[in-house]
Design an enzyme around this catalytic site. Structure first.
Site, PDB file in Angstrom:
ATOM      1  N   LYS A  98      -2.511   0.669 -24.911  1.00 42.39           N
ATOM      2  CA  LYS A  98      -2.907   0.548 -26.328  1.00 42.39           C
ATOM      3  C   LYS A  98      -1.635   0.556 -27.186  1.00 42.39           C
ATOM      4  O   LYS A  98      -0.836  -0.355 -27.069  1.00 42.39           O
ATOM      5  CB  LYS A  98      -3.894   1.659 -26.670  1.00 42.39           C
ATOM      6  CG  LYS A  98      -5.178   1.564 -25.808  1.00 42.39           C
ATOM      7  CD  LYS A  98      -6.223   2.563 -26.235  1.00 42.39           C
ATOM      8  CE  LYS A  98      -7.517   2.378 -25.478  1.00 42.39           C
ATOM      9  NZ  LYS A  98      -7.620   3.156 -24.251  1.00 42.39           N
ATOM     10  N   GLU A 139      -0.442   4.919  -0.459  1.00 39.73           N
ATOM     11  CA  GLU A 139      -1.193   6.166  -0.692  1.00 39.73           C
ATOM     12  C   GLU A 139      -0.269   7.364  -0.547  1.00 39.73           C
ATOM     13  O   GLU A 139       0.557   7.418   0.369  1.00 39.73           O
ATOM     14  CB  GLU A 139      -2.335   6.285   0.320  1.00 39.73           C
ATOM     15  CG  GLU A 139      -3.519   5.412  -0.025  1.00 39.73           C
ATOM     16  CD  GLU A 139      -4.655   5.569   0.975  1.00 39.73           C
ATOM     17  OE1 GLU A 139      -4.512   6.320   1.960  1.00 39.73           O
ATOM     18  OE2 GLU A 139      -5.691   4.921   0.753  1.00 39.73           O
ATOM     19  N   THR A 162      -4.069   6.325 -21.684  1.00 35.76           N
ATOM     20  CA  THR A 162      -3.955   4.967 -21.167  1.00 35.76           C
ATOM     21  C   THR A 162      -2.560   4.473 -21.537  1.00 35.76           C
ATOM     22  O   THR A 162      -1.884   5.064 -22.388  1.00 35.76           O
ATOM     23  CB  THR A 162      -5.010   4.019 -21.782  1.00 35.76           C
ATOM     24  OG1 THR A 162      -4.886   4.062 -23.201  1.00 35.76           O
ATOM     25  CG2 THR A 162      -6.416   4.434 -21.383  1.00 35.76           C
ATOM     26  N   ASP A 204      -6.421  13.869 -25.063  1.00 37.99           N
ATOM     27  CA  ASP A 204      -6.556  12.471 -24.660  1.00 37.99           C
ATOM     28  C   ASP A 204      -5.895  11.628 -25.748  1.00 37.99           C
ATOM     29  O   ASP A 204      -6.483  11.383 -26.798  1.00 37.99           O
ATOM     30  CB  ASP A 204      -8.034  12.113 -24.487  1.00 37.99           C
ATOM     31  CG  ASP A 204      -8.212  10.694 -23.966  1.00 37.99           C
ATOM     32  OD1 ASP A 204      -7.256   9.899 -24.063  1.00 37.99           O
ATOM     33  OD2 ASP A 204      -9.316  10.378 -23.475  1.00 37.99           O
ATOM     34  N   ARG A 216      -2.463  -2.457 -18.392  1.00 35.08           N
ATOM     35  CA  ARG A 216      -3.697  -1.672 -18.300  1.00 35.08           C
ATOM     36  C   ARG A 216      -3.510  -0.639 -17.200  1.00 35.08           C
ATOM     37  O   ARG A 216      -3.387  -0.983 -16.024  1.00 35.08           O
ATOM     38  CB  ARG A 216      -4.893  -2.575 -17.967  1.00 35.08           C
ATOM     39  CG  ARG A 216      -5.070  -3.745 -18.897  1.00 35.08           C
ATOM     40  CD  ARG A 216      -6.474  -4.284 -18.843  1.00 35.08           C
ATOM     41  NE  ARG A 216      -7.349  -3.391 -19.560  1.00 35.08           N
ATOM     42  CZ  ARG A 216      -7.469  -3.388 -20.894  1.00 35.08           C
ATOM     43  NH1 ARG A 216      -6.774  -4.220 -21.627  1.00 35.08           N
ATOM     44  NH2 ARG A 216      -8.277  -2.541 -21.481  1.00 35.08           N
ATOM     45  N   TYR A 270       0.854  -1.198   0.000  1.00 36.06           N
ATOM     46  CA  TYR A 270       0.000   0.000   0.000  1.00 36.06           C
ATOM     47  C   TYR A 270       0.884   1.239   0.000  1.00 36.06           C
ATOM     48  O   TYR A 270       1.874   1.289   0.731  1.00 36.06           O
ATOM     49  CB  TYR A 270      -0.900   0.027   1.246  1.00 36.06           C
ATOM     50  CG  TYR A 270      -2.366   0.009   0.863  1.00 36.06           C
ATOM     51  CD1 TYR A 270      -2.919   1.102   0.196  1.00 36.06           C
ATOM     52  CD2 TYR A 270      -3.172  -1.083   1.124  1.00 36.06           C
ATOM     53  CE1 TYR A 270      -4.244   1.087  -0.197  1.00 36.06           C
ATOM     54  CE2 TYR A 270      -4.500  -1.100   0.737  1.00 36.06           C
ATOM     55  CZ  TYR A 270      -5.034  -0.015   0.064  1.00 36.06           C
ATOM     56  OH  TYR A 270      -6.332  -0.035  -0.323  1.00 36.06           O
TER      57      TYR A 270
END
Ligand SMILES: Cc1ncc(COP(=O)(O)O)c(C=O)c1O
Length: 423
Positions: free
Chosen positions: A232, A59, A229, A203, A238, A57
């Site tokens: 692609k 954060e 992203t 984008d 991902r 973790y």
């Protein structure tokens, strides 16, 4: 075709799931994958995304975490950030967004308030849901106004974009999309955004790999924020990234965490770092160029076979076909091609008289086949298979689809995919 069983620990612990993974590996191996938003990641990217970084973790951001034990994670995230900045020439990068849609939502959070007007390309014209389309949270919580393409040319009409921007004075203007076969004129969008004092968001989810490889102009000199992203054309895991000028760094970081997300997916961050390292190599420039060369060659072959391509062709990795003249609905064609081992998606075309769930077109692209090493020499065969598949879809000729599938599988066996076991 069969593939050797991989993932021994998974096989021992959960044979049922291991068998499903094996089936997916086989499917990805023996089919011709033409979905333009998909790719094959390298074995190195796959390995990085399956590491023990998964267990941590973290954060917050490097040096400012809400959990201890970040000696290594801070280095991983910093490496990914530095590589993103170097590959794209950006001043600031945030590599934590879980995927493209949350990345875009973070941009809204950073620069707009519910009810504000935002502007993007309409979904049926090639934009993305998250650019203010009605069914998305972005079109529900914000007032989305949408531009499109000209009916006669299939390309963006900047007079319309400018007119709409002057009339609506949006807070955000999105450029880029999910079914845009032509080069995006970031400079033209920037001029309009400046005139109406809007934040310009490029984008580049679809074309990030082409930009990294020098096969599409970069938005960096023009856009206030760049959203992408990583899975692609960039050929990473991902995930997603937001990049910006230094002036917007704080707003973006605050919007991603604590504004929208909790702990970053560190195994994904690591895999993004690996993908960016790969994208910085000279071979990736060859890859990006080859993706475009293959798409242009395939478009030429399809035009020669009487297919109607939106905008008349392509400048990038993507081709949008209107199947109306072939008298086959997009969905019927996509399902038939899937049976033939050619994986595409059905898609609306601009001014589509049909519904989004049963549209007139199909969308194809060349990132995956180029990753397997197919070249322009193979594009006549690919176009032939699509042509025969669409014809068989119309006549319901199952035998023809089975025959194409065997031919596709034979070629694919000669071009093993990165990251997949070879049989
Ligand atoms: C232009 C664009 N933006 C954003 C996204 C959303 O990405 P994700 O599916 O990772 O949420 C996509 C996905 O296809 C896209 O094409």
């Amino acid at each position: 075709m069969s593939l050797p069983l991989s993932h021994p620990a998974l096989l021992a612990a959960d044979p049922e799931l291991a068998s499903l993974v094996g089936s997916e590996e086989l499917l990805q191996s023996e089919t011709l994958r033409l979905i333009p938003s998909e790719n094959y990641v390298s074995a190195a990217v796959l390995e990085a995304s399956g590491t023990v970084l998964q267990n941590k973790y973290s954060e917050g951001y490097a040096g400012r975490r809400y959990y201890e034990g970040q000696q290594v994670i801070d280095q991983v995230e910093t490496l990914a950030i530095n590589r993103a900045k170097a590959v794209f020439g950006a001043e600031h990068a945030n590599v934590q967004p879980y995927s493209g849609s949350p990345a875009n939502l973070a941009v809204y959070l950073a620069f707009a308030r519910p009810g504000d007007t935002v502007m993007g390309m309409s979904l049926p014209m090639g934009g993305h849901l998250t650019h203010g389309w009605g069914v998305s949270a972005t079109g529900t919580w914000f007032r989305g106004v949408q531009y499109g393409v000209r009916q006669d040319t299939g390309v963006i009409d900047f007079d319309q974009v400018r007119g709409l921007a002057r009339k609506e004075r949006p807070k955000l203007i999105f450029c880029g999309g999910t079914a845009v076969p032509r080069t995006i004129d970031f400079a033209a969008f920037a001029e309009i955004a400046r005139e109406v004092d809007a934040v310009l968001v490029a984008d580049i989810a679809h074309i990030a790999g082409l930009i990294a490889g020098g096969a599409h102009p970069s938005p960096v000199p023009y856009a206030d924020v760049i959203s992408t992203t990583t899975h692609k054309t960039l050929r990473g895991p991902r995930g997603a990234m937001l990049m910006s000028r230094e002036t917007h760094a704080k707003a973006i970081d605050k919007a991603v965490f604590p504004g929208l997300q909790g702990g970053p997916h560190n195994q994904t961050t690591a895999a993004i770092a690996v993908a960016l390292h790969e994208a910085a190599q000279p071979a990736f420039r060859d890859y990006a160029r080859a993706v475009v060369a293959n798409a242009k060659a395939l478009a030429g072959e399809l035009l020669a076979r009487g297919f109607d391509l939106v905008s008349g062709g392509t400048d990038n990795h993507l081709i949008l076909m209107d199947l109306t003249p072939k008298e086959v609905p997009g969905k019927v064609a996509a399902k038939a091609l899937d049976q033939a081992g050619i994986v595409v998606n059905y898609n609306t075309v601009p001014y589509d008289p049909r519904k989004p769930f049963d549209p007139s077109g199909i969308r194809i692209g060349t990132p995956s086949l180029t990753s397997r090493g197919l070249t322009t020499e193979h594009m006549p065969a690919v176009a032939d298979w699509i042509d025969r598949g669409v014809t068989a879809a119309k006549s319901g000729d199952e035998g023809a689809l089975t025959k194409i599938r065997a031919e596709v599988s034979e070629l694919m066996a000669a071009y093993p995919a990165p990251g997949l076991p070879t049989g």
